[in-house]
Scaffold this motif. Structure first.
Motif, short mmCIF file in Angstrom:
data_model
loop_
_atom_site.label_atom_id
_atom_site.label_comp_id
_atom_site.label_asym_id
_atom_site.label_seq_id
_atom_site.Cartn_x
_atom_site.Cartn_y
_atom_site.Cartn_z
N GLY A 13 -33.10 15.88 21.35
CA GLY A 13 -32.55 17.17 20.92
C GLY A 13 -31.18 17.09 20.29
O GLY A 13 -30.88 17.84 19.35
N GLU A 14 -30.35 16.17 20.76
CA GLU A 14 -28.97 16.11 20.29
C GLU A 14 -28.85 15.72 18.81
O GLU A 14 -27.81 15.95 18.19
N LEU A 15 -29.92 15.15 18.24
CA LEU A 15 -29.83 14.70 16.84
C LEU A 15 -29.86 15.85 15.84
O LEU A 15 -29.35 15.72 14.72
N ARG A 16 -30.42 16.99 16.24
CA ARG A 16 -30.59 18.08 15.29
C ARG A 16 -29.26 18.57 14.69
O ARG A 16 -29.17 18.82 13.47
N ALA A 17 -28.23 18.68 15.53
CA ALA A 17 -26.95 19.23 15.06
C ALA A 17 -26.32 18.34 13.99
O ALA A 17 -25.52 18.82 13.17
N ASP A 18 -26.69 17.06 13.96
CA ASP A 18 -26.15 16.16 12.94
C ASP A 18 -26.62 16.53 11.53
O ASP A 18 -26.08 16.04 10.54
N LEU A 19 -27.66 17.37 11.44
CA LEU A 19 -28.16 17.79 10.13
C LEU A 19 -27.55 19.13 9.69
O LEU A 19 -27.96 19.69 8.67
N ASP A 20 -26.60 19.65 10.46
CA ASP A 20 -25.91 20.87 10.03
C ASP A 20 -25.07 20.56 8.80
O ASP A 20 -24.51 19.47 8.68
#
Ligand code: BES
Ligand code: MN
Ligand code: ZN
Length: 505
Positions: free
Chosen positions: A422-429
């Motif tokens: 889940g934590e990887l998603r924010a890296d695509l902001d």
């Protein structure tokens, strides 16, 4: 309209009850044991005494039965062939369909000269032997002139007689028909991958897909660059705009005509060549990016195969095709594009182009409200870092991902389930758009690409994403039934899943 008609993509396969007069070579199997090699079951199709004589001869020249070992000896007078090829099957207690496929493939690769092989491997597993021989004998010499093309003496195996005790049996015939169709589909995907980017560009690829789809009685729809523009396919257009050869979106629909049939959407990455664009790749090995349409090739071959087999599942392939080139018209790092459906994306790295064309296609595919969606792509170098060159990474919604990985293991393509932390998603902001196309760190690159695609999959769809960056293209030496170049992975996984859905919903 295209006039593309594929060349015959392998040897002709037939059933036989005994070694025929046309055969040049007999292929038998040997298993490996502590006491030396043992004859694999060949009961009823070759005389027992002849077989035991062969075993003595083979032991004398050092055959061990090790997996895919090839030993060739002259044939005894009592057989109508010139020579006998013994292929190793490895330990008898580890023998499975995939080993038979690989050994059959190794045997097929070892026989040159366009002749006919008879084989007893079909007694062990008719379907696996047929697939292994057909795929092992596939070669690609389309772009060699007489100067370097192999002469008749060096050409591939021309025909295979699969020996079975009851060659007139309906079930044997059906098994052979099915395996022939599967091998042809895998070879079709290989053929697309092996066709160089000079000759296979989006418009040509679309034409060839249309020719295959029409021949299989499918509905075919092709969006050219004008239609893509009109309908807002910003991802496909953004990636394609650096090339003088404009992009396409191809849709091939097979309807089973069965009321209430489950529906499967297939999506495949069709980058006919990936230079990286303005974020250009290094020169070393860039030529391998001719394989960057391996996902597209596999889904086109699979939907045609589903139609040929008449599987009671509706299947639609949505295939984005583009060439990723640097030029004064190319997209720039920092550009913002709008994916089909409205999501805006900051293109930080133009070499992360696959996800941009796939996102458009996934949104389009979901408009049909499919029960299942499988996308496949040569998407990330990180796939090879994580899993090596022969193991596809399978991601998606938990249940379906696991099901696809399981089927992939069963068919011998060996896909492996991977998580979406889940934590990887924010890296695509992104600072300027809804999403960025890459993160600013390199960890978990295969998973990040999957997480990007997840943003575009409708909630009610069971989804699997198969990253085949390594497995679609063999840059190493030949092994089993896999030669150099296009492999046809993951055609057999996808048709296996479609058939599993037909059987179990
Ligand atoms: N087509 C490549 C991935 C690839 C690499 C396939 C090697 C087969 C062999 C893809 O478009 C790509 O360039 N991916 C980048 C993503 C990165 C910029 C986030 C990669 O893997 O380096
Ligand atoms: Mn790229
Ligand atoms: Zn690419």
């Amino acid at each position: 309209m295209s006039t593309y008609t594929p060349r015959p993509l392998g040897p002709t396969l037939a059933l036989a009850g005994s070694v025929g007069k046309r055969a040049d070579v007999l292929v038998i199997g040997l298993t490996k044991s502590a006491d030396g090699p043992e004859l694999a079951l060949a009961e009823g199709v070759v005389d027992d005494q002849i077989l035991s004589g062969l075993l003595d001869d083979l032991v004398r020249v050092g055959a061990t039965g090790g997996a895919e070992e090839i030993t060739r000896i002259p044939a005894p007078e009592s057989l109508p062939v010139d020579s006998v090829v013994a292929v190793g099957l490895g330990a008898a207690d580890k023998l499975d369909a995939e080993q038979i496929r690989k050994s059959a493939g190794a045997a097929a690769r070892s026989i040159k000269g366009g002749g006919t092989a008879a084989t007893t491997l079909s007694i062990l597993d008719l379907g696996a032997a047929a697939e292994g021989f057909a795929l092992g004998a596939y070669v690609f010499h389309e772009y060699r002139s007489a100067k370097s093309a192999p002469g008749p003496e060096a050409g591939p195996l021309g025909a295979v007689e699969l020996l079975v005790t009851a060659p007139k049996d309906k079930s044997a015939k059906e098994t052979l028909e099915r395996s022939t169709a599967i091998a042809k589909a895998v070879a079709t995907a290989r053929e697309f991958v092996n066709t160089p980017p000079s000759h296979l560009f989006p418009a040509e690829f679309a034409d060839r897909a249309r020719a295959l789809g029409s021949a299989a009685g499918m509905k075919v729809e092709i969006l050219d660059e004008k239609a893509l523009e009109k309908n807002g396919y910003g991802g496909i257009l953004g990636v394609g705009k650096g090339s003088s050869r404009p992009p396409r979106l191809v849709r091939l629909s097979y309807s089973s005509k069965k009321k209430g049939a489950p529906s499967v959407a297939l999506v495949g990455k069709g980058i006919t060549f990936d230079t990286g664009g303005i974020s250009i790749k290094p020169a070393a090995s860039m030529e391998n990016m001719t394989s960057d349409m391996g996902g597209a090739a596999a889904v086109i071959a699979t939907v045609v195969l589903a139609a040929e087999l008449g599987v009671p599942v509706d299947v639609t392939a949505t295939v984005p095709m583009a060439e990723n080139m640097p030029s004064s018209t190319a997209q720039r790092p920092g550009d913002v594009l709008t994916q089909y459906g409205g999501t805006t994306v900051e293109v930080i790295n133009t070499d992360a182009e696959g996800r941009l064309i796939l996102a458009d296609a996934i949104v389009r595919a979901c408009e049909d409200d499919p029960d299942y969606l499988i996308d496949t792509a040569t998407l990330t170098g990180a796939q090879m870092v994580a899993l090596g060159t022969r193991t596809p990474g399978v991601m998606g919604t938990d249940q379906f991902r696991d099901r696809v990985a399981q089927v992939s293991q069963q068919v011998g393509e060996n896909g492996w389930a991977m998580p979406f932390p889940g934590e990887l998603r924010a890296d695509l902001d992104s600072k300027v758009a809804d999403l960025a196309n890459v993160t600013n760190q390199r960890w978990g690159g295969m998973l990040v690409a999957g997480i990007y695609l997840k943003e575009f999959v409708s909630d009610n769809v069971q989804w699997a994403h198969i990253d085949v960056a390594g497995p679609a293209y063999n840059t190493a030496g030949p092994w089993g039934y896999t030669g150099k170049g296009g492999t046809g992975v993951p055609v057999r996984t996808m048709i296996g899943v479609i058939e599993d859905i037909a059987a179990n919903g």
